[in-house]
Enzyme design. Sequence first.
Site, PDB file in Angstrom:
ATOM      1  N   PHE A  20       0.929 -10.064 -12.852  1.00 34.71           N
ATOM      2  CA  PHE A  20       0.295 -11.275 -12.350  1.00 34.71           C
ATOM      3  C   PHE A  20       1.249 -12.077 -11.472  1.00 34.71           C
ATOM      4  CE2 PHE A  20      -2.381 -10.608 -16.098  1.00 34.71           C
ATOM      5  CZ  PHE A  20      -3.627 -10.986 -15.638  1.00 34.71           C
ATOM      6  N   ASP A  21       0.717 -12.651 -10.425  1.00 32.55           N
ATOM      7  CA  ASP A  21       1.397 -13.731  -9.726  1.00 32.55           C
ATOM      8  C   ASP A  21       1.349 -14.963 -10.625  1.00 32.55           C
ATOM      9  OD1 ASP A  21       2.441 -15.335  -7.530  1.00 32.55           O
ATOM     10  OD2 ASP A  21       0.399 -16.061  -7.267  1.00 32.55           O
ATOM     11  N   ALA A  22       2.234 -15.920 -10.371  1.00 36.84           N
ATOM     12  CA  ALA A  22       2.226 -17.159 -11.160  1.00 36.84           C
ATOM     13  C   ALA A  22       1.445 -18.265 -10.453  1.00 36.84           C
ATOM     14  CB  ALA A  22       3.644 -17.617 -11.463  1.00 36.84           C
ATOM     15  N   ASP A  23       1.969 -18.733  -9.303  1.00 39.56           N
ATOM     16  CA  ASP A  23       1.432 -19.933  -8.676  1.00 39.56           C
ATOM     17  C   ASP A  23       0.066 -19.711  -8.054  1.00 39.56           C
ATOM     18  OD1 ASP A  23       3.504 -21.651  -9.346  1.00 39.56           O
ATOM     19  OD2 ASP A  23       4.735 -20.977  -7.688  1.00 39.56           O
TER      20      ASP A  23
END
Length: 246
Positions: free
Chosen positions: A9-12
């Site tokens: 997953f990406d965070a932001d």
Amino acid sequence: MAKYYCILFDADNTLLDFDTAESKALAETLTHYGIEPDAETAAAYRRINEALWRQLEKGRIRREKLMNERFTRFLKETGMAGSGAEMNRYYLERLSTHPDLMPGGVADVLRELAEVATLAVVTNGFDKVQSRRIKEAGLLEYIEEVFVSERMDAEKPSRKIFDGALRTLGVENRERVLVVGDSLTSDIQGGVNAGLDTCWYNPARAENPGKVNPTYEIAGLEQLYEIVMEPEELALVRQKNRRHQL
């Protein structure tokens, strides 16, 4: 067994609401240094910051230059006095204190997916900031590892950060790995560069300009259930959700 047994997953603006966190931290920073945090001033900072991040993603500048330059350029453009480096340090400290989650039951989705797959975060940014925000958001219960570009010495969309993450996780079969993120140029292009399937998280239903094409596109993270899970696993989740609604 799930179709994908590892999800990166990406965070932001995928798990964490960066726009909200940035607005809070920027307002706190500007106020601390005696600058009115009005819409025009905030827009000037964001324009400068986003331009520098695009250069960083393309490998045209180093991370250190971004940190040293963004508030320095901001002060110059707005005619304000001060130290850009000092403002940047204060801003990062404030940003690390805002673990705002994206809407849509992020923790619930991760909880379900963690039952069938290894979950990890691969994010651009600064290690102290991103790791603290993810921890304080309560997501480490479901996340195996957090890979931050500063610590990995590579920014998305470079495949280097994904290669390093998969080595650490001990994942060899790339056909069973899915990259999920909101940025076509960073997350999706990075997944493509690493030879991985990708899922564009697009809650605003923005139009894809067509320069990079994800394997999947979703408007809500709960749609990952149908992509990741086998039919029997999906049926169990739906049954559980129905019981919660009663």
